[in-house]
Write a protein that holds these residues in place. Structure first.
Motif, short mmCIF file in Angstrom:
data_model
loop_
_atom_site.label_atom_id
_atom_site.label_comp_id
_atom_site.label_asym_id
_atom_site.label_seq_id
_atom_site.Cartn_x
_atom_site.Cartn_y
_atom_site.Cartn_z
N GLN A 47 0.54 -10.74 -1.68
CA GLN A 47 1.52 -11.45 -2.87
C GLN A 47 2.23 -10.37 -3.19
O GLN A 47 3.61 -10.71 -3.63
CB GLN A 47 0.59 -11.78 -4.11
N ALA A 48 1.83 -8.92 -3.12
CA ALA A 48 3.02 -7.80 -3.54
C ALA A 48 4.16 -7.92 -2.80
O ALA A 48 5.29 -7.83 -3.18
CB ALA A 48 2.20 -6.55 -3.56
N VAL A 49 3.91 -7.93 -1.41
CA VAL A 49 4.92 -7.79 -0.38
C VAL A 49 5.71 -9.24 -0.34
O VAL A 49 6.82 -9.14 0.52
CB VAL A 49 4.71 -7.32 0.87
N LEU A 50 5.36 -10.08 -1.18
CA LEU A 50 6.32 -11.37 -1.37
C LEU A 50 7.47 -11.04 -2.33
O LEU A 50 8.43 -11.88 -2.59
CB LEU A 50 5.43 -12.59 -1.70
N TRP A 60 8.72 -0.03 1.35
CA TRP A 60 7.36 0.18 0.39
C TRP A 60 6.35 0.42 1.43
O TRP A 60 6.29 -0.14 2.53
CB TRP A 60 7.08 -0.89 -0.73
N SER A 61 5.26 1.01 0.94
CA SER A 61 4.07 1.24 1.62
C SER A 61 2.86 1.50 0.28
O SER A 61 3.33 1.87 -0.78
CB SER A 61 3.94 2.43 2.64
N ALA A 92 -1.87 3.86 -4.28
CA ALA A 92 -0.84 4.64 -4.45
C ALA A 92 0.47 3.70 -4.20
O ALA A 92 0.36 3.16 -2.80
CB ALA A 92 -0.96 5.66 -3.54
N VAL A 93 1.39 3.41 -4.73
CA VAL A 93 2.38 2.41 -4.48
C VAL A 93 3.56 3.43 -4.15
O VAL A 93 4.00 4.32 -4.83
CB VAL A 93 2.82 1.62 -5.61
N LEU A 177 9.22 -3.89 -8.10
CA LEU A 177 8.92 -5.40 -8.13
C LEU A 177 7.70 -5.63 -7.42
O LEU A 177 6.75 -6.51 -7.79
CB LEU A 177 10.03 -6.15 -7.49
N ALA A 178 7.26 -5.19 -6.16
CA ALA A 178 6.13 -5.43 -5.61
C ALA A 178 5.20 -4.96 -6.20
O ALA A 178 3.87 -5.67 -6.40
CB ALA A 178 6.21 -4.61 -4.13
N ALA A 179 5.08 -3.79 -7.02
CA ALA A 179 4.07 -3.19 -7.95
C ALA A 179 3.70 -4.35 -9.03
O ALA A 179 2.58 -4.44 -9.02
CB ALA A 179 4.49 -1.96 -8.50
N GLN A 180 4.77 -4.62 -9.56
CA GLN A 180 4.36 -5.90 -10.51
C GLN A 180 3.76 -7.13 -10.07
O GLN A 180 2.65 -7.60 -10.62
CB GLN A 180 5.85 -6.56 -11.30
N ASN A 181 4.28 -7.48 -9.01
CA ASN A 181 3.71 -8.86 -8.21
C ASN A 181 1.96 -8.26 -7.95
O ASN A 181 1.08 -9.11 -8.30
CB ASN A 181 4.19 -9.04 -6.90
#
Ligand SMILES: Cc1cc2nc3c(=O)[nH]c(=O)nc-3n(C[C@H](O)[C@H](O)[C@H](O)COP(=O)(O)O)c2cc1C
Length: 246
Positions: A47-50, A60-61, A92-93, A177-181
């Motif tokens: 879901q993060a990478v959506l 990101w990784s 780790a984001v 944004l991915a971190a928030q997801n």
């Protein structure tokens, strides 16, 4: 509606359900020992990478740290913070301003239709490299900045990123944004999180062997919240102070 709009078999999200999820998420600084199952972590990372991201280059990784010894070493790196010391998993984001070139190739390689549309091919083969290649010592970026300064006198242009620093900002926006997801996805599974930027970046890079040009934007501590995990009541400034309507 576009034929690509709804690619999900999930129930429609309701405003109340989303509000509940957002309101339930708090920064939690103490966790129970119970581990977060890998299947949950995987679902949340999916879901993060959506998250929406710049040109779909997904800059990101993530490093998922479950290993007890590695977490123990990260405690002091995170300045002894309770969240880092007690969480059963740390993620780790990393923002990746350094991966755009291979991502351009990957988009064309993995395009989800039999034919890559010509416009798409042109974008990833020509436009994106022009935008994102800042050249040795950022010299191409300097050249682009000067060029845009002149061309921009006559018409509207997208003027950035034109330096390695702007590339970092470029990648950080999408990665945040991915971190928030990721945090909301964990919350939806009943796991709490704490984003942490309080760490010694030099030591973090050493311990996790983070690639030189990757930017560790935050560590996410995650797990089941302990009873005393939330330190303070929620505080947000009045909307009127922060929002202007035009
Ligand atoms: C980028 C970022 C870095 C943060 N770093 C830390 C940190 O190092 N330690 C910590 O306890 N909380 C950290 N937080 C959590 C914030 O303090 C917290 O989100 C804020 O106080 C609002 O509280 P709430 O999330 O419960 O609404 C961080 C949050 C963000 C977004």
């Amino acid at each position: 509606m576009s034929r690509f709009a709804a690619e999900s078999s999930c129930l429609p999200a309701t405003p109340d359900a989303l509000r509940a999820l957002i309101e339930q998420r708090r920064a939690v600084r103490r966790f129970l020992e119970e581990p977060v199952p890998d299947a949950v972590l995987r679902d949340c990372l999916e879901q993060a990478v959506l998250a929406p991201n710049a040109c779909n280059l997904q800059p990101w990784s993530f490093q998922v740290i479950r290993d007890a010894e590695l977490r123990r070493r990260l405690g002091p790196v995170c300045l002894g913070q309770n969240a880092a010391r007690t969480a059963p998993v740390l993620i780790a984001v990393l923002a990746r301003p350094d991966t755009w070139r291979e991502s351009c190739a990957a988009v064309l390689d993995q395009w989800p239709e039999p034919q890559v549309p010509e416009k798409v091919r042109h974008f990833y083969e020509r436009t994106a490299p022009f935008q994102y290649n800042q050249g040795t010592f950022g010299l191409r970026g300097l050249f682009k900045r000067a060029l845009y300064g002149v061309v921009g006198l006559r018409r509207a242009l997208m003027r950035q990123p034109n330096s390695h620093a702007e590339m970092r900002l470029w990648a950080v926006k999408s990665t945040a944004l991915a971190a928030q997801n990721l945090m909301l996805a964990l919350q939806s599974h009943g796991y709490a999180t704490c984003p942490l930027e309080g760490f010694d970046e030099v030591r973090l890079r050493q311990v996790l062997q983070i690639p030189r040009r990757a930017v560790p934007i935050m560590l996410l501590a995650a797990g089941r919240a302990a009873d005393n995990g939330v330190y303070n009541p929620r505080l947000r400034f009045p909307l009127e102070e922060r929002v202007s309507w035009h």
